[in-house]
Design an enzyme around this catalytic site. Structure first.
Site, PDB file in Angstrom:
ATOM      1  N   HIS A  42       0.828  -1.218   0.000  1.00  0.00           N
ATOM      2  CA  HIS A  42       0.000   0.000   0.000  1.00  0.00           C
ATOM      3  C   HIS A  42       0.858   1.262   0.000  1.00  0.00           C
ATOM      4  O   HIS A  42       0.498   2.277   0.608  1.00  0.00           O
ATOM      5  CB  HIS A  42      -0.949   0.017   1.208  1.00  0.00           C
ATOM      6  CG  HIS A  42      -1.907  -1.135   1.240  1.00  0.00           C
ATOM      7  ND1 HIS A  42      -3.097  -1.129   0.542  1.00  0.00           N
ATOM      8  CD2 HIS A  42      -1.848  -2.328   1.861  1.00  0.00           C
ATOM      9  CE1 HIS A  42      -3.724  -2.280   0.746  1.00  0.00           C
ATOM     10  NE2 HIS A  42      -2.981  -3.031   1.533  1.00  0.00           N
ATOM     11  N   ASN A  56     -10.107  -3.359   2.050  1.00  0.00           N
ATOM     12  CA  ASN A  56      -9.846  -3.202   0.619  1.00  0.00           C
ATOM     13  C   ASN A  56     -11.146  -2.916  -0.127  1.00  0.00           C
ATOM     14  O   ASN A  56     -12.219  -2.849   0.473  1.00  0.00           O
ATOM     15  CB  ASN A  56      -9.203  -4.482   0.061  1.00  0.00           C
ATOM     16  CG  ASN A  56      -7.794  -4.714   0.553  1.00  0.00           C
ATOM     17  OD1 ASN A  56      -6.997  -3.780   0.640  1.00  0.00           O
ATOM     18  ND2 ASN A  56      -7.475  -5.945   0.886  1.00  0.00           N
TER      19      ASN A  56
END
Length: 486
Positions: free
Chosen positions: A53, A126
């Site tokens: 990320h 997510n």
């Protein structure tokens, strides 16, 4: 009138254009401490990027409760209709580095930090409701397969498909990723999910299992492979810039938060293992319940301090919300804060973006960059009125049993049915795009064995699914199925 230039220590700074030298062509003087300070700070401007990320964008806003949830949880932010809780959201790509294009096919991170009256609460999920693996021991290997080849330094289809082909639990998420949701048209037009199952506990001590769904009020919109390629050429920060510009123009995106709530005992005996993050809970069995609305209405004041230094963690839980036995979640409870300590330092929660809105009282002391520390006693037990435990924050006890050994999930182990259900939910056009995307990605893999393993999993999920992939890759499905049966 502009402010006067100063050093970091506040001293006036006379000349920021020229260094001190011995004569106008002479060497630089060691006494030019302004130069030394400027270069020394510049040399240290980059902190380690996130292992996963790394590339992301964020915005601030608020959550407004529209349905009191006190029957299910005592968590303050979910009690009292109309209550508003400030928050920050960080959207991200999972696999790429910080400079990677926004529009490469990938799962997108969807992390929310709520600044509640019981301290910070983070939902770190997510834009898909499932994940590739369900055991934290496999997570580093999965991420390595998504990164760069250690010899060539290239990202390769061979590595990721090799991992997926040998990890059948990934099939459900692979189907999501290779489908339309792998290329969201905007951060504003994708849903977010807590992914894991969590435990809610109410004031009476009653426990429930819960799953989070942030549904985009802008609708879900995705890009084709061709549109994503065009966007990458035009703007490698396409998703970041779209979010920033929309908020700057007053087009504040919002999401409605829904939950699925399962009774405690019923959840333990549900037809699928609710603690296996590769599985979903059917909306028909447990319909979505509306909780409230999340609105993003403020861009970062400074991207580094507001987004890059933001440190989310699923271990940031508040009274009334607890972890479940989900193995991957249990691993994340340690890993996220540990990586923030490495990336930002031991006192990362002192940073303004991570600091709770309520006072902090504990016995942690010192460490690099500690900024908020008073004269209070630094040990317990003590006779000096130091902070005491809040028994109301105790977790609800739960029973554990069984043998202690390394073991997989055993309850309702089936990694193909839900992937097949997802395939069958797709329209004909969505299926066409899915097969075309898999052809373009899996087709680059050099090993026929990897292709055969993956195709056999697609076939087990849905015969049409596997047959179409095999045909697209010019392979004989009957031969593949026959070899698998042997």
């Amino acid at each position: 009138m502009s402010e006067k230039l100063t050093t970091e220590a506040g001293q006036p700074w006379a000349n920021n254009q020229h260094t001190q030298t011995a004569g106008n062509r002479g060497p630089v003087l060691m006494q030019d401490y302004n130069l030394l300070e400027k270069l020394a700070h510049f040399d240290r401007e980059r902190i380690p990027e996130r292992v996963v990320h790394a590339k992301g964008a964020g915005a601030k806003g608020y959550f407004k409760l529209e349905n009191d949830m006190s029957s299910y949880t005592k968590a303050d932010l979910f009690n009292g209709v109309g209550k508003q809780t400030p928050l920050i959201v960080r959207f991200s790509q999972v696999a790429g580095e910080k400079g990677y294009p926004d529009t490469v096919r990938d799962v997108r991170g969807f992390a929310v930090k709520f600044y509640t009256q019981d301290g910070n609460y983070d939902i770190v999920g997510n834009n898909t409701p499932v994940f590739f693996v369900n055991d934290p021991l496999k997570f580093p290997d999965f991420i390595h397969s998504q990164k760069r080849d250690p010899q060539t330094n290239r990202r390769t289809q061979d590595m990721q498909w090799d991992f997926w082909a040998h990890s059948p639990e990934s099939l459900h998420q692979v189907t999501y990723l290779m489908g339309d949701r792998g290329l969201p048209a905007s951060y504003r037009t994708m849903n977010g999910y807590g992914s894991h199952t969590f435990k809610w506990v109410n004031q009476k001590g009653e426990a429930f299992w819960v799953k989070y769904h942030f549904i985009s009020d802008q609708g879900v919109k995705n890009m084709t492979n061709e549109a994503a390629a065009e966007a990458t050429v035009k703007d490698t920060d396409y998703l970041q810039d779209d979010l920033y510009d929309a908020i700057a123009q007053g087009e504040n995106p919002s999401w409605t938060l829904y939950v699925q709530i399962l009774p405690y005992e019923a959840g333990l005996h549900y037809k699928w293992d609710i603690f296996d993050v590769t599985k979903v809970v059917s909306h028909k069995d447990y319909p979505l319940i509306k909780v409230g609305k999340m609105v993003l209405n403020e861009n970062p004041t400074n991207n580094f301090t507001d987004v890059e230094e933001a440190a989310m963690s699923p271990a940031n839980l508040v009274p009334g919300i607890e972890a479940s036995p989900d193995k991957l979640l249990q691993g994340r409870l340690f890993s996220y804060k540990d990586t923030q300590r490495y990336r930002l330092g031991a006192n990362f929660e002192d940073l303004p973006i991570n600091r709770p809105v309520v006072p902090v009282h504990n016995y942690e002391r010192d460490g690099a960059m500690k900024a908020t520390q008073g004269p209070e006693v630094n040990y317990e037990p003590n006779s000096f009125d130091g902070p005491t435990e809040d028994r109301d924050a105790s977790i609800k006890p739960f029973k554990v049993d069984g043998e202690a050994l390394a073991q997989p999930y055993e309850y309702q182990v089936d990694y193909t049915t839900q992937a097949g259900d997802l395939y069958r939910l797709m329209s004909a056009a969505e299926k066409d795009r899915l097969i075309d995307t898999i052809k373009g990605a899996l087709g680059q893999v050099k090993s026929d064995e990897i292709k055969r393993l993956e195709i056999s999993q697609f076939y087990d999920a849905d015969h049409d699914y596997g047959t179409r992939v095999a045909r697209a890759l010019g392979m004989d499905i009957n031969k593949i199925v026959g070899e698998a049966e042997r």
